[in-house]
Design an enzyme around this catalytic site. Structure first.
Site, PDB file in Angstrom:
ATOM      1  N   HIS A   1      -6.088 -26.719  35.801  1.00 25.43           N
ATOM      2  CA  HIS A   1      -5.117 -26.386  36.846  1.00 25.43           C
ATOM      3  C   HIS A   1      -5.206 -27.379  38.006  1.00 25.43           C
ATOM      4  CE1 HIS A   1      -2.824 -23.268  39.266  1.00 25.43           C
ATOM      5  NE2 HIS A   1      -3.306 -24.052  40.222  1.00 25.43           N
ATOM      6  N   GLU A   2      -6.401 -27.551  38.543  1.00 21.58           N
ATOM      7  CA  GLU A   2      -6.563 -28.444  39.702  1.00 21.58           C
ATOM      8  C   GLU A   2      -6.410 -29.912  39.314  1.00 21.58           C
ATOM      9  OE1 GLU A   2      -6.492 -27.234  42.584  1.00 21.58           O
ATOM     10  OE2 GLU A   2      -6.776 -25.154  41.955  1.00 21.58           O
TER      11      GLU A   2
END
Length: 211
Positions: free
Chosen positions: A23-24
């Site tokens: 995600h990041e």
């Protein structure tokens, strides 16, 4: 805590780590591709979980059902089309979780007949549960983060299309955070399902495995 609770949390760990990390990383990668190198200079353009996992956020999602990773920074002035690009950067995170969730569940469905006949029972059970939990967790991360409530990614996507003044956006972010916080507390304390994340993950699971 029962043995079942302990087992479920252990099975959840890889899915959480993978989900938060990807995600990041996708936030950082999209910002870099759109012209900003802030995340790269801060060492966030990597799939090393240690660069993305927030210890408290990890503990919270494991025991409280919600959590967070270290946010990725970017400088708006470096983006070619700031309003559009902010939305794209925000969308990259949750949609990476959607792809991961679907990949794990489809992978489990396709590999299930093969694994059940080739692996010892214990190894098969562990592998199947790891893939199942990773799939459900990542679908949940998508459904949660796509909500149009600050500071979630969905709020950046939603507000990007409204072209509001920065002062107005700041007020929405300030009050939106309290609304989200109140919803989370209500769900955990009152045991009510305000945000239908579980219904969404169940629907996708049934869609994949029953057809």
């Amino acid at each position: 805590m029962s043995n079942f609770d302990i087992a479920s949390k252990l099975y959840s760990v890889p899915g959480i780590v993978i989900g938060f990390t990807v995600h990041e990383y996708c936030h950082a990668l999209s910002a870099y591709k759109l012209g900003d190198e802030t995340a790269k200079s801060e060492g966030r353009l990597t799939l090393n979980p240690l660069r993305h996992i927030d210890p408290f956020g990890f503990i919270f999602i494991l025991f409280a059902g919600f959590g967070w990773a270290k946010p990725v920074s970017f400088r708006e002035e470096n983006l070619k089309r700031p309003r559009r690009d902010k939305a794209l950067i925000a969308a990259a995170g949750p949609f990476s979780n959607l792809i991961l969730g679907l990949a794990f569940l489809f992978g489990l469905k396709l590999l299930f007949p093969v694994l059940s006949g080739k692996l010892p029972y214990n190894a098969f059970t562990i592998t199947a549960n790891l893939m199942l939990y990773a799939g459900i967790i990542n679908l949940g991360l998508f459904a949660f983060n796509i909500l149009p409530l600050p500071p979630l990614d969905g709020s950046h996507i939603f507000l990007a299309g409204l072209n509001l003044k920065k002062e107005t956006e700041a007020k929405i972010y300030r009050y939106g955070m309290w609304i989200l916080f109140a919803i989370i507390i209500a769900e955990n304390v009152l045991n009510v399902d305000i945000i239908p994340i579980g219904k969404f993950t169940d629907w996708v699971f049934n869609l994949i495995f029953n057809y």
